[in-house]
Enzyme design. Structure first.
Site, short mmCIF file in Angstrom:
data_model
loop_
_atom_site.label_atom_id
_atom_site.label_comp_id
_atom_site.label_asym_id
_atom_site.label_seq_id
_atom_site.Cartn_x
_atom_site.Cartn_y
_atom_site.Cartn_z
N GLY A 130 -62.14 -152.11 -4.19
CA GLY A 130 -62.17 -153.41 -4.86
C GLY A 130 -60.81 -154.06 -4.70
O GLY A 130 -60.52 -154.67 -3.66
N SER A 131 -59.93 -153.88 -5.70
CA SER A 131 -58.57 -154.43 -5.58
C SER A 131 -57.89 -153.85 -4.34
O SER A 131 -57.12 -154.53 -3.67
CB SER A 131 -57.74 -154.07 -6.82
OG SER A 131 -58.35 -154.61 -7.97
N ARG A 265 -68.16 -183.46 -36.07
CA ARG A 265 -68.42 -182.47 -37.13
C ARG A 265 -67.51 -182.73 -38.34
O ARG A 265 -66.29 -182.78 -38.19
CB ARG A 265 -68.15 -181.07 -36.58
CG ARG A 265 -68.22 -179.96 -37.59
CD ARG A 265 -69.64 -179.66 -37.98
NE ARG A 265 -69.74 -178.48 -38.81
CZ ARG A 265 -70.85 -178.12 -39.45
NH1 ARG A 265 -71.94 -178.87 -39.36
NH2 ARG A 265 -70.87 -177.03 -40.17
N GLN A 333 -64.70 -171.41 -30.72
CA GLN A 333 -64.14 -171.34 -32.08
C GLN A 333 -64.28 -172.69 -32.80
O GLN A 333 -64.62 -172.75 -33.97
CB GLN A 333 -62.67 -170.92 -32.00
CG GLN A 333 -62.05 -170.51 -33.32
CD GLN A 333 -62.65 -169.21 -33.85
OE1 GLN A 333 -63.25 -168.45 -33.11
NE2 GLN A 333 -62.47 -168.96 -35.13
N GLU A 360 -62.04 -162.37 -6.33
CA GLU A 360 -61.03 -162.85 -5.35
C GLU A 360 -59.65 -162.30 -5.68
O GLU A 360 -58.63 -162.98 -5.50
CB GLU A 360 -61.02 -164.38 -5.31
CG GLU A 360 -62.31 -164.92 -4.76
CD GLU A 360 -62.12 -165.93 -3.67
OE1 GLU A 360 -60.97 -166.19 -3.28
OE2 GLU A 360 -63.14 -166.44 -3.19
N GLY A 361 -59.59 -161.08 -6.16
CA GLY A 361 -58.34 -160.46 -6.61
C GLY A 361 -58.20 -160.72 -8.10
O GLY A 361 -58.19 -161.88 -8.53
C1 LIG Z 1 -69.76 -161.69 -9.57
C2 LIG Z 1 -68.90 -161.15 -8.47
C3 LIG Z 1 -68.90 -161.75 -7.23
C4 LIG Z 1 -68.12 -161.23 -6.20
N1 LIG Z 1 -68.21 -161.78 -4.94
C5 LIG Z 1 -67.60 -161.15 -3.89
C6 LIG Z 1 -67.83 -161.58 -2.55
O1 LIG Z 1 -68.52 -162.57 -2.30
N2 LIG Z 1 -67.26 -160.87 -1.53
C7 LIG Z 1 -66.50 -159.76 -1.75
O2 LIG Z 1 -66.03 -159.16 -0.79
N3 LIG Z 1 -66.23 -159.35 -3.02
C8 LIG Z 1 -66.78 -160.00 -4.10
N4 LIG Z 1 -66.56 -159.57 -5.38
C9 LIG Z 1 -65.68 -158.41 -5.60
C10 LIG Z 1 -64.40 -158.76 -6.37
O3 LIG Z 1 -63.49 -159.45 -5.57
C11 LIG Z 1 -63.85 -157.44 -6.95
O4 LIG Z 1 -64.74 -157.11 -8.02
C12 LIG Z 1 -62.45 -157.56 -7.43
O5 LIG Z 1 -61.57 -157.70 -6.35
C13 LIG Z 1 -62.01 -156.35 -8.26
O6 LIG Z 1 -62.39 -155.13 -7.69
P1 LIG Z 1 -63.16 -154.04 -8.60
O7 LIG Z 1 -64.28 -154.72 -9.27
O8 LIG Z 1 -63.46 -152.86 -7.76
O9 LIG Z 1 -62.11 -153.64 -9.73
P2 LIG Z 1 -60.92 -152.54 -9.60
O10 LIG Z 1 -60.14 -152.79 -8.35
O11 LIG Z 1 -61.50 -151.19 -9.81
O12 LIG Z 1 -60.02 -152.92 -10.84
C14 LIG Z 1 -60.25 -152.39 -12.15
C15 LIG Z 1 -59.07 -152.83 -13.04
O13 LIG Z 1 -57.85 -152.26 -12.54
C16 LIG Z 1 -56.89 -153.28 -12.32
N5 LIG Z 1 -56.08 -152.99 -11.13
C17 LIG Z 1 -56.50 -152.48 -9.94
N6 LIG Z 1 -55.47 -152.37 -9.09
C18 LIG Z 1 -54.37 -152.83 -9.74
C19 LIG Z 1 -52.97 -152.97 -9.39
N7 LIG Z 1 -52.51 -152.59 -8.19
N8 LIG Z 1 -52.13 -153.45 -10.33
C20 LIG Z 1 -52.59 -153.79 -11.58
N9 LIG Z 1 -53.90 -153.69 -11.95
C21 LIG Z 1 -54.77 -153.22 -11.05
C22 LIG Z 1 -57.72 -154.56 -12.09
O14 LIG Z 1 -56.96 -155.72 -12.40
C23 LIG Z 1 -58.88 -154.34 -13.07
O15 LIG Z 1 -58.49 -154.74 -14.36
C24 LIG Z 1 -67.28 -160.10 -6.44
C25 LIG Z 1 -67.27 -159.52 -7.71
C26 LIG Z 1 -68.06 -160.02 -8.72
C27 LIG Z 1 -68.04 -159.32 -10.05
#
Ligand SMILES: Cc1cc2nc3c(=O)[nH]c(=O)nc-3n(C[C@H](O)[C@H](O)[C@H](O)COP(=O)(O)OP(=O)(O)OC[C@H]3O[C@@H](n4cnc5c(N)ncnc54)[C@H](O)[C@@H]3O)c2cc1C
Length: 379
Positions: A130-131, A265, A333, A360-361
């Site tokens: 993800g990230s 209101r 609120q 998107e990050g």
């Molecule tokens: C509705 C939806 C639509 C999406 N659409 C797309 C799309 O079209 N294409 C695509 O490729 N992706 C898409 N995504 C994926 C999206 O970009 C990722 O969900 C996002 O980048 C976060 O990854 P993750 O969900 O695995 O969270 P994780 O990376 O597991 O993060 C979990 C938590 O840990 C924190 N964290 C992780 N690493 C760090 C760090 N180095 N420093 C500080 N905090 C950190 C994060 O901020 C978060 O709070 C979509 C996601 C959703 C929910």
């Protein structure tokens, strides 16, 4: 940096606002409840000429910039962020081709989008990546005059409806091997996995995309082998301004709803808008909306002028997303108990706002990017 709109941009804003008022607002709550994909509404937005603004004129597009995309996204997201997200995901899906594709690829892959409503999707994220997108494990194997893709992409916006996907896969299991490929709907081995049920932006389509032995000709590789991660980062750098614009649209709408309600209101024999506590909230909400607007259009202008910068794109995305979450929360609120009910628009704005801090990050990642850019600047 001049962030004042031109007369053409103002005209585009009036058009997008009219489309939001006439085509989106009246049906937003119904699509949120049904979670249906709003194809008829998207057809009308397409007919109004608001889709895919950044396709170059030489392949039949409008050749507009990130600034115009932000204007449209702000206006449409103020009507319904879920519906507006389909347009944003289209641009996101085609941006790798816009920035790294050859002329023949742009002609072949993007021109069809100028003739009819089609959808694109950007396939980077995976369950374990993800990230940390560099950890992606979808594989691309060289095979004769092409490649074979294997893997599963998670949370892909437009995943279930796309005609064209840009998919990131690694050639050797390492980040240095990540390469970008264009894959068209109907390619044997390409299928749509589970569709997500979401807190907000329910009118948008989010699915898994499954790749099982998908053959991609060499002509559909976007950029060079191993260039994929850089292409993904450059794509996100551009898209984050537009994400910020959508969040700005939500924040602006929530402020507008709160102002109307607070003026109407009455409690303790006076409109609640005249209570000191509510004034403080409205003042803070308005400041954050305006600050988000400045950051978003500054980032977009930089992109339009070829000076895209991680610093400004990340600031715009994170600040506007936080502003949307804050302003929508305060709007709930101000509506009191009514704000918590589906009958009023602010609970949807509150649910829709949350995703802008995540995708998107995440906003944590944006702050990391901002800090690193500043430290790097110091040398
Ligand atoms: C509705 C939806 C639509 C999406 N659409 C797309 C799309 O079209 N294409 C695509 O490729 N992706 C898409 N995504 C994926 C999206 O970009 C990722 O969900 C996002 O980048 C976060 O990854 P993750 O969900 O695995 O969270 P994780 O990376 O597991 O993060 C979990 C938590 O840990 C924190 N964290 C992780 N690493 C760090 C760090 N180095 N420093 C500080 N905090 C950190 C994060 O901020 C978060 O709070 C979509 C996601 C959703 C929910």
């Amino acid at each position: 940096m001049d962030v004042h709109p031109t007369e053409d941009q103002e005209e585009l804003r009036r058009l997008a606002r009219r489309v939001a008022d006439q085509e989106i607002r009246p049906v937003a709550a119904a699509y949120d409840r049904s979670r249906e994909f709003p194809r008829p509404v998207l057809e009308r937005i397409h007919a109004a000429g608001l889709f895919d603004l950044q396709i170059p004129e030489r392949v039949g597009g409008s050749g507009l910039s990130s600034v115009e995309d932000c204007i449209v996204q702000e206006e449409l997201a103020a009507g319904c962020a879920g519906i507006a997200l389909t347009l944003l995901a289209n641009t996101l899906g085609m941006t790798p081709i816009l920035i790294a594709g050859g002329e023949e690829q742009k002609e072949r892959l993007l021109r069809p989008f100028t003739a009819a409503l089609r959808f694109a999707a950007f396939g980077l994220t995976e369950a374990e990546a993800g990230s940390d997108a560099r950890a992606l494990q979808a594989r691309a194997h060289r095979d004769g005059d092409g490649y074979v893709l294997e893997g599963r992409k998670r949370f892909i916006t437009n995943g279930g409806v796309a005609d064209l996907y840009t998919i990131f896969a690694t050639l050797d299991g390492t980040p240095e091997g990540i390469t970008c490929f264009a894959v068209e709907k109907g390619a044997p081995g390409l299928s749509v996995g589970r569709e997500e049920r979401k807190l907000g932006i329910r009118a948008s389509n989010t699915t898994e995309v499954v790749l099982e032995g998908v053959r991609v000709p060499i002509a559909d590789r976007i950029g060079q082998e191993g260039e994929g991660y850089r292409i993904a980062l450059r794509t996100l750098l551009r898209s984050r301004a537009t994400i910020g614009a959508a969040a700005l649209g939500i924040a602006r709408e929530a402020l507008s709803c709160a102002l109307d309600y607070a003026a109407r209101r009455e409690q303790f024999g006076q409109p609640i808008a005249t209570l000191g506590a509510i004034e403080q909230m409205l003042g803070e909400m308005a400041m954050r909306v305006e600050a988000a607007r400045l950051l978003v259009y500054q980032a977009a202008q930089r992109i339009a002028e070829g000076e895209a910068s991680p610093l400004y794109s990340s600031m715009a995305k994170a600040y506007a997303a936080d502003a949307a979450m804050f302003v929508a929360g305060e709007a709930v609120q101000i509506f009191g108990g009514y704000g918590y009910m589906e009958d009023y628009p602010v609970e949807k704005l509150y649910r829709d706002a949350k995703i802008y801090q995540i995708f998107e990050g995440t906003n944590q990642v944006q702050r990391m990017v901002i800090a690193r850019a500043l430290v790097k600047d110091r040398g």
